[in-house]
Design an enzyme around this catalytic site. Structure first.
Site, PDB file in Angstrom:
ATOM      1  N   LYS A  46       0.829  -1.317  -0.047  1.00 26.43           N
ATOM      2  CA  LYS A  46      -0.111  -0.045  -0.077  1.00 26.43           C
ATOM      3  C   LYS A  46       0.803   1.169   0.043  1.00 26.43           C
ATOM      4  CE  LYS A  46      -2.283  -1.108   3.971  1.00 26.43           C
ATOM      5  NZ  LYS A  46      -1.464  -2.412   4.190  1.00 26.43           N
ATOM      6  N   ARG A  68      -9.569   1.016   8.815  1.00 30.03           N
ATOM      7  CA  ARG A  68      -9.210  -0.333   9.247  1.00 30.03           C
ATOM      8  C   ARG A  68     -10.294  -1.227   9.813  1.00 30.03           C
ATOM      9  NH1 ARG A  68      -3.436   0.420   9.031  1.00 30.03           N
ATOM     10  NH2 ARG A  68      -2.179  -1.358   9.549  1.00 30.03           N
ATOM     11  N   ARG A  89      11.786  -5.422   5.067  1.00 29.43           N
ATOM     12  CA  ARG A  89      11.287  -3.937   4.689  1.00 29.43           C
ATOM     13  C   ARG A  89      12.137  -2.755   5.446  1.00 29.43           C
ATOM     14  NH1 ARG A  89       4.940  -2.984   4.554  1.00 29.43           N
ATOM     15  NH2 ARG A  89       4.855  -2.660   6.972  1.00 29.43           N
ATOM     16  N   ARG A  92      11.092  -0.356  10.690  1.00 25.30           N
ATOM     17  CA  ARG A  92       9.957  -0.293  11.992  1.00 25.30           C
ATOM     18  C   ARG A  92      10.029  -1.338  13.132  1.00 25.30           C
ATOM     19  NH1 ARG A  92       4.450   0.213   8.558  1.00 25.30           N
ATOM     20  NH2 ARG A  92       3.890  -1.032  10.199  1.00 25.30           N
ATOM     21  N   ARG A 129      -0.897  -8.654  13.283  1.00 24.63           N
ATOM     22  CA  ARG A 129      -1.360  -7.603  12.555  1.00 24.63           C
ATOM     23  C   ARG A 129      -2.113  -8.308  11.279  1.00 24.63           C
ATOM     24  NH1 ARG A 129       4.368  -4.864  10.726  1.00 24.63           N
ATOM     25  NH2 ARG A 129       2.906  -3.757   9.409  1.00 24.63           N
TER      26      ARG A 129
HETATM   27  P1  AMP Z   1       0.581   0.598   9.178  1.00 20.22           P
HETATM   28  O1  AMP Z   1       1.858   1.449   9.119  1.00 20.22           O
HETATM   29  O2  AMP Z   1      -0.396   0.810   8.268  1.00 20.22           O
HETATM   30  O3  AMP Z   1       1.080  -0.935   9.072  1.00 20.22           O
HETATM   31  O4  AMP Z   1       0.151   0.770  10.737  1.00 20.22           O
HETATM   32  C1  AMP Z   1       1.106   0.436  11.759  1.00 20.22           C
HETATM   33  C2  AMP Z   1       0.110   0.204  13.154  1.00 20.22           C
HETATM   34  O5  AMP Z   1      -0.498   1.312  13.187  1.00 20.22           O
HETATM   35  C3  AMP Z   1      -0.901  -0.904  12.955  1.00 20.22           C
HETATM   36  O6  AMP Z   1      -0.644  -2.065  13.090  1.00 20.22           O
HETATM   37  C4  AMP Z   1      -1.924  -0.097  14.102  1.00 20.22           C
HETATM   38  O7  AMP Z   1      -1.374  -0.455  15.445  1.00 20.22           O
HETATM   39  C5  AMP Z   1      -1.847   1.235  14.046  1.00 20.22           C
HETATM   40  N1  AMP Z   1      -2.767   1.868  12.746  1.00 20.22           N
HETATM   41  C6  AMP Z   1      -2.564   2.298  11.475  1.00 20.22           C
HETATM   42  N2  AMP Z   1      -3.579   2.714  11.194  1.00 20.22           N
HETATM   43  C7  AMP Z   1      -4.800   2.473  11.903  1.00 20.22           C
HETATM   44  C8  AMP Z   1      -6.007   2.428  11.669  1.00 20.22           C
HETATM   45  N3  AMP Z   1      -6.632   2.913  10.566  1.00 20.22           N
HETATM   46  N4  AMP Z   1      -6.694   1.738  12.782  1.00 20.22           N
HETATM   47  C9  AMP Z   1      -6.047   1.527  13.754  1.00 20.22           C
HETATM   48  N5  AMP Z   1      -4.879   1.230  13.963  1.00 20.22           N
HETATM   49  C10 AMP Z   1      -3.997   1.833  12.828  1.00 20.22           C
END
Ligand code: AMP
Length: 218
Positions: free
Chosen positions: A13, A88, A127, A161, A172
């Protein structure tokens, strides 16, 4: 044009959002990036989100909805945006509908990036990103053209990360299947859902997304 990139962690994404941003001037809105910035800044939101993110679970709907509502109100979003990692949950999707309606904005397309679970762990654990411009790379699948130098900005520092490890990725993925996958029928019923093969090479995924968006021939 306003769109959502939907898919599990490691689906690509962020990579595809950055490409769309560069090619079409759409703004990438990544709730993950915003939350990581809040954690790094030690803000109140960051303090509430940190442990949840480290465990690979979802931060509460009210926090992320608040962040996105503030961000969408900013001027640079008027020309179109790409939501990366939001919504999400169905509750977040409903909140998004309300905030877009309040601003007279609409959702043009939701792209479902399909990737099998078994390859996601390897993708995510390898990554890393440029510390300066956030361009994404991978130990095996997407190395910089010159080792140690970012293709985009020439930066030489990179970061990984904290939640990109095999154990957290499994939580996740669990959160994705339980809480995010129900968005597919939610948007499918509205006729805005398009599907791409997220396991294809990166350029091919970009081509499929652009075709779905009407930027190029299919
Ligand atoms: P990402 O960078 O999109 O993989 O997000 C990393 C982490 O941030 C996720 O595993 C969640 O803990 C939190 N997070 C990001 N976006 C959301 C969302 N829309 N709703 C809830 N938690 C989120």
């Amino acid at each position: 044009m306003n769109l959502i990139l939907l898919g599990p962690p490691g689906a690509g994404k962020g990579t595809q959002a950055q490409r769309l941003e560069r090619a079409h001037g759409l703004v990438q809105l990544s709730t993950g990036d915003m939350l990581r910035a809040a954690v790094a800044a030690g803000s109140e939101v960051g303090k509430r989100a940190k442990a949840v993110m480290e465990a690979g679970q979802l931060v509460s709907d009210d926090i992320v909805v608040g962040i996105i509502a503030d961000r969408i109100a900013q001027d640079d979003c008027k020309g179109g945006f790409i939501l990366d990692g939001f919504p999400r949950t169905v509750a977040q999707a409903e909140a998004l509908d309300t905030m877009l309606a309040e601003r007279g904005m609409k959702l043009d397309k939701v792209i479902d990036m399909q990737v099998d679970d078994d390859i996601l762990v390897e993708r995510v654990s390898g990554r890393y990103t440029c510390a300066k411009c956030n361009a994404g790379y991978h130990d095996k699948f997407q190395q910089p053209k010159v080792a140690g130098v970012c293709d985009i900005c020439g930066g030489t520092e990179f970061k990984r990360r904290a939640d990109d490890n095999a154990e957290t990725v499994r939580s996740r993925l669990g959160a994705f299947h339980a809480q995010t996958a129900p968005l597919l029928p939610y948007y499918g019923a509205r006729g805005v859902l398009g599907t791409v093969d997220g396991m294809a090479p990166i350029d091919e995924v970009t081509r499929q997304i652009e075709a779905e968006l009407g930027f190029a021939a299919a």
